[in-house]
Design a protein around this motif. Structure first.
Motif, PDB file in Angstrom:
ATOM      1  N   ALA A  83       0.847  -1.192   0.000  1.00 24.69           N
ATOM      2  CA  ALA A  83       0.000   0.000   0.000  1.00 24.69           C
ATOM      3  C   ALA A  83       0.876   1.232   0.000  1.00 24.69           C
ATOM      4  N   VAL A  84       0.413   2.273  -0.671  1.00 22.75           N
ATOM      5  CA  VAL A  84       1.092   3.571  -0.643  1.00 22.75           C
ATOM      6  C   VAL A  84       0.204   4.514   0.153  1.00 22.75           C
ATOM      7  N   LEU A  85       0.737   5.015   1.260  1.00 20.32           N
ATOM      8  CA  LEU A  85      -0.043   5.829   2.188  1.00 20.32           C
ATOM      9  C   LEU A  85       0.577   7.212   2.343  1.00 20.32           C
ATOM     10  N   GLY A  86      -0.264   8.239   2.341  1.00 13.39           N
ATOM     11  CA  GLY A  86       0.181   9.603   2.610  1.00 13.39           C
ATOM     12  C   GLY A  86      -0.185   9.961   4.042  1.00 13.39           C
ATOM     13  N   SER A  89      -2.814   3.980  -3.044  1.00 15.26           N
ATOM     14  CA  SER A  89      -3.013   2.751  -3.805  1.00 15.26           C
ATOM     15  C   SER A  89      -2.766   1.550  -2.910  1.00 15.26           C
ATOM     16  N   LYS A  90      -3.289   0.417  -3.322  1.00 13.94           N
ATOM     17  CA  LYS A  90      -2.985  -0.843  -2.653  1.00 13.94           C
ATOM     18  C   LYS A  90      -3.118  -1.970  -3.669  1.00 13.94           C
ATOM     19  N   ARG A  91      -2.299  -3.015  -3.483  1.00 10.96           N
ATOM     20  CA  ARG A  91      -2.302  -4.113  -4.433  1.00 10.96           C
ATOM     21  C   ARG A  91      -1.676  -5.345  -3.808  1.00 10.96           C
ATOM     22  N   GLU A  92      -1.953  -6.491  -4.405  1.00 10.37           N
ATOM     23  CA  GLU A  92      -1.281  -7.724  -4.027  1.00 10.37           C
ATOM     24  C   GLU A  92      -0.109  -7.918  -4.975  1.00 10.37           C
ATOM     25  N   VAL A  93       1.061  -8.204  -4.412  1.00  7.87           N
ATOM     26  CA  VAL A  93       2.262  -8.411  -5.213  1.00  7.87           C
ATOM     27  C   VAL A  93       2.354  -9.893  -5.546  1.00  7.87           C
ATOM     28  N   LEU A 112       7.356  -3.720   6.023  1.00 10.50           N
ATOM     29  CA  LEU A 112       8.582  -3.151   5.480  1.00 10.50           C
ATOM     30  C   LEU A 112       8.295  -1.824   4.784  1.00 10.50           C
ATOM     31  N   LEU A 113       9.250  -0.909   4.885  1.00 14.06           N
ATOM     32  CA  LEU A 113       9.156   0.366   4.190  1.00 14.06           C
ATOM     33  C   LEU A 113      10.049   0.300   2.956  1.00 14.06           C
ATOM     34  N   VAL A 114       9.451   0.442   1.762  1.00 19.20           N
ATOM     35  CA  VAL A 114      10.207   0.337   0.513  1.00 19.20           C
ATOM     36  C   VAL A 114      10.692   1.730   0.107  1.00 19.20           C
ATOM     37  N   PRO A 115      12.012   1.951   0.029  1.00 21.54           N
ATOM     38  CA  PRO A 115      12.521   3.272  -0.351  1.00 21.54           C
ATOM     39  C   PRO A 115      12.280   3.574  -1.816  1.00 21.54           C
TER      40      PRO A 115
END
Length: 214
Positions: A4-7, A133-137, A92-95
């Motif tokens: 997920a991408v969160l603001g 956004s959110k998604r399954e990898v 985990l935080l993805v840079p």
């Protein structure tokens, strides 16, 4: 895996520096210092905030773009409750971290969807959160882990993104065109020249970013 991408409206030197501007900051942490990419029409104002917060060791400037190496890591200037919450829920935080519109934008990865939900629940209980956004990898390429179209495309400021998306939606790029720049500007409630400037910058970033893959 789930992503997920969160603001997150978490107060901090970099997020507050972008509030009310079209400028974005991308951060790669190296423990002893940070590597920053700053882009936008008010880049120098944001750089001044960075200098006050952690100092700037080296910089490269080109147009509205700045590449900085800081004197110190932002982590050294205060605890970040978001990272503690990530560890608590095994996320985990993805840079890179991204700062824009006064928010800290985090790309969060979890092996279990429940962990991601729990992280969102706890963070949103403390700070306002926007879900981008959110998604399954389901699969990755070994040489480009977790590559998405978003990561391949250049980073647009909120105003550039809005200008480009509205132009597309109104048929500005159709042949023949369904809308003029004046009409799109009217839809956005800005002057034509202002809209054209945002659109031109957005087009330049998109074309330059995709050219290497052509």
């Amino acid at each position: 895996m789930h992503e997920a991408v969160l603001g997150i409206e978490h107060p901090g030197a970099y997020s507050s520096a972008t509030a009310g501007t079209d400028t974005t900051v991308e951060l790669w942490c190296n423990d002893h210092c940070d590597l920053l990419h700053v882009g936008g029409s008010e880049a120098e104002s944001v750089v001044a905030h960075v200098e006050d917060a952690v100092g700037v060791r080296e910089r490269i400037a080109e147009g509205d773009e700045r590449l900085l190496i800081t004197d110190a890591c932002l982590k050294e200037h205060g605890d970040d409750p978001i990272e503690a919450t990530l560890a608590e829920h095994d996320c985990l935080l993805v840079p890179p971290l991204r700062y824009a519109e006064g928010r800290k934008w985090c790309r969060v990865l979890a092996l279990d969807a429940g962990n991601l939900t729990a992280f969102y629940r706890d963070v949103s209980a403390e700070f306002p959160v926007v879900v981008d956004s959110k998604r399954e990898v389901a699969s990755v390429r070994a040489d480009r882990p977790l590559l998405t179209l978003d990561s391949a495309l250049p980073d647009l400021s909120p105003r550039q993104h809005e200008a480009l998306l509205t132009a597309v939606e109104m048929g500005y790029y159709r042949i023949p065109r369904d809308a003029t720049t004046a009409e799109v500007a009217g839809k956005l409630g800005v002057e034509r020249r202002t809209f054209e400037e945002h659109l031109r910058r957005a087009e330049n970033k998109v074309v330059a970013g995709l050219a290497q893959y052509l």
